[in-house]
Design an enzyme around this catalytic site. Structure first.
Site, PDB file in Angstrom:
ATOM      1  N   SER A 135      22.931  52.039  69.905  1.00 16.57           N
ATOM      2  CA  SER A 135      24.154  52.059  70.697  1.00 16.57           C
ATOM      3  C   SER A 135      25.193  52.816  69.890  1.00 16.57           C
ATOM      4  O   SER A 135      25.528  52.415  68.785  1.00 16.57           O
ATOM      5  CB  SER A 135      24.642  50.637  70.975  1.00 16.57           C
ATOM      6  OG  SER A 135      25.904  50.695  71.585  1.00 16.57           O
ATOM      7  N   ARG A 136      25.674  53.930  70.441  1.00 15.26           N
ATOM      8  CA  ARG A 136      26.595  54.775  69.664  1.00 15.26           C
ATOM      9  C   ARG A 136      28.047  54.340  69.820  1.00 15.26           C
ATOM     10  O   ARG A 136      28.921  54.917  69.200  1.00 15.26           O
ATOM     11  CB  ARG A 136      26.441  56.242  70.094  1.00 15.26           C
ATOM     12  CG  ARG A 136      25.023  56.749  69.928  1.00 15.26           C
ATOM     13  CD  ARG A 136      24.941  58.257  70.050  1.00 15.26           C
ATOM     14  NE  ARG A 136      23.537  58.657  70.103  1.00 15.26           N
ATOM     15  CZ  ARG A 136      22.891  59.008  71.203  1.00 15.26           C
ATOM     16  NH1 ARG A 136      23.524  59.012  72.352  1.00 15.26           N
ATOM     17  NH2 ARG A 136      21.631  59.357  71.168  1.00 15.26           N
ATOM     18  N   VAL A 137      28.300  53.345  70.678  1.00 15.19           N
ATOM     19  CA  VAL A 137      29.689  52.966  70.959  1.00 15.19           C
ATOM     20  C   VAL A 137      29.887  51.451  70.857  1.00 15.19           C
ATOM     21  O   VAL A 137      30.853  50.980  70.285  1.00 15.19           O
ATOM     22  CB  VAL A 137      30.102  53.419  72.390  1.00 15.19           C
ATOM     23  CG1 VAL A 137      31.542  53.058  72.677  1.00 15.19           C
ATOM     24  CG2 VAL A 137      29.894  54.908  72.552  1.00 15.19           C
TER      25      VAL A 137
END
Length: 510
Positions: free
Chosen positions: A373-375
């Protein structure tokens, strides 16, 4: 008689004559749900065309001498040579809270037999995504209720997180669990009169699926009390390719209404592989040039303009959000195929489901190494960050060491401890479908793992231990869980209270 004459004279006097300009063309060719039309010189891209008898079309190909249009609905009554008129309108769908709890088709017409939908607002199906200035960074969590996701691959409101995996690995289940969990949170906040909680409304878009599968999803949502907070948009496998192509855009417009009005919405596209196939079908029939794997050249743009419409808006623009969970089906685990790589590059992370893990009984079958998950970690509550920080690393190390350990070589104490911890974490993360876990309970269980309360529990008894602990905390320590949910952070005094509760539980079960 004089009255009658006066009435006729008044009507003649009131008669206005004027020219009305209309853009009219004729159907040159019709077949496969596509019409080729001559003479419509002023038609716009995506404009609605009127074929008469209530049949509408959508202008898609604007060429020099003719126009290619896809027909919405039944095209069997259309004949060559018949007249077509432009309407000056773009394709619109009804939006608003009136659609919650309903099952609708691509055009927002009800399919559930519960009568007409009294919607007064309409949104265009195609709309430009919010610009950079309107957006803000993701900082509020979407609680999925799935421990493995909330701990290791968290999702924030306004994020686009791809769910990817082979067929029958539980992709739809992840989406349905998230809808159910948020419906429960919405209901709990309503009952408690919590005005500070922001409800999350859901839109489930079924693209190209069997009617029986869609009926099953609706039944599960109904049984779990989630349907009143959900809109179900259906373009089944038996529907036309046109319907399947437009369905995600229609669902997105319904979600945008919530975002524009300062609310939060979640949309699940199930699935975009079938969507790309439907778009390829439409494009080939329209005689557009084909590219790689016979997909049209703009298949990337098709998905990017759809997913970019998900955003978290800033305070000035209402503070609303639209979170997207697109689903992609892979063949034999191949994430490097054309459509999967396209969508991976558009989204803010992916949850990868592995067939091997699924058949080993590890469900949800989330691959820790390939999922990211990049956020979302920016939106995690502090308590979850405190307990979940090391877990992803521990699990990734365990997967590596487990492959190494099967050769039977002698392992040192530290490695054995890592493998033992990893096995327990795997057991903790196993979760039955449609049973989401509240975040405060997740934190309490993971705190117990991190503070060695499970180290002496045999691996095969970990799940039973977890179930008994869940029951103990929810029945006898409800105040402690409520405090965790309220404070969202494990301060020293709360850690002491957790330690005391877990010690008491261990003594009871000894």
């Amino acid at each position: 008689m004089s009255n009658l004459l006066q009435e006729i004279e008044a009507q003649i006097a009131g008669l206005t004559t004027g020219l009305q300009r209309q853009n009219v063309g004729t159907v040159r060719e019709i077949g496969d749900g596509v019409a080729r039309i001559e003479g419509l010189t002023d038609a716009m891209m995506n404009e609605m065309l009127d074929f008469g008898n209530g049949v509408m079309g959508l202008a898609l190909n604007l060429e020099e001498t003719e126009l290619g249009a896809i027909i919405l609905g039944d095209y069997t009554g259309i004949k060559e040579g018949q007249e077509v008129r432009t309407t000056g309108k773009l394709l619109q769908v009804p939006v608003g809270k009136e659609l919650l709890g309903r099952v609708v088709n691509t055009l927002g017409e009800p399919l559930d037999g519960k009568g007409p939908i009294p919607a007064s607002t309409y949104y265009p199906v195609e709309k430009i995504a919010p610009g950079i200035i309107k957006r803000r960074s993701v900082n509020q969590p979407v609680q999925t209720g799935i421990m493995a996701i909330d701990a290791m691959i968290p999702i924030g409101r306004g994020q686009r997180e791809l769910i990817i995996g082979d067929r029958s690995t539980g992709k739809t289940t992840l989406g349905i669990d998230t809808i159910i969990n948020n419906a429960r949170l919405n209901r709990a906040a309503e009952e408690a009169g919590d005005t500070g909680y922001r409800p999350l409304y859901s839109i489930y878009v079924a693209i190209g699926q069997k009617q029986s599968n869609i009926a099953n999803v609706i039944r599960v949502l109904e049984e779990n009390g989630a349907l009143p907070y959900t809109i179900v948009v259906v373009a089944a496998a038996s529907d036309s390719a046109t319907s399947q192509y437009l369905a995600p855009f229609a669902g997105c417009a319904m979600g945008e209404w919530f975002m524009d009005h300062g609310m939060d919405a979640l949309i699940i596209y199930d699935d975009l592989s079938k969507h790309a196939t439907a778009y390829r079908q439409v494009s080939l029939v329209l005689k557009r040039p084909s590219g790689r794997e016979a997909y049209p050249g703009d298949v990337f743009y098709l998905h990017s303009r759809l997913l970019e419409r998900s955003a978290r808006l800033n305070e000035k623009y209402g503070n609303g959000s639209l979170t997207a969970l697109p689903i992609i089906e892979t063949q034999m685990g191949d994430v490097s195929a054309y459509i999967p790589t396209n969508v991976i590059s558009i989204t803010d992370g992916q949850i990868y489901l592995e067939t091997d893990l699924f058949y080993q009984g590890i469900r949800p079958a989330i691959s820790v190494g390939l999922s990211v998950s990049r956020v979302g970690s920016a939106a995690q509550i502090k308590a979850m960050k405190q307990v979940a920080g090391r877990i992803k690393g521990d699990l990734a190390q365990f997967r590596e060491l487990a492959a190494f350990a099967q050769f039977g070589s002698d392992l040192d104490a530290k490695t054995q401890a890592l493998i033992a911890r990893g096995k327990r974490i795997v057991e903790i993360f196993k979760q039955p479908q449609y049973q989401p876990v509240p975040v405060e309970l997740q934190v309490a269980i993971l705190w117990a793992v991190q503070n060695n309360f499970l180290d002496d529990v045999p691996v095969e008894q970990v799940k039973e231990f977890q179930n008994r602990l869940t029951e103990f905390l929810t029945t006898r320590k409800a105040e402690l869980l409520a405090r965790l949910a309220r404070e969202k952070e494990i301060k020293p005094d709360l850690a002491e209270a957790l330690k005391a509760a877990l010690t008491e539980f261990k003594q009871l079960t000894a």
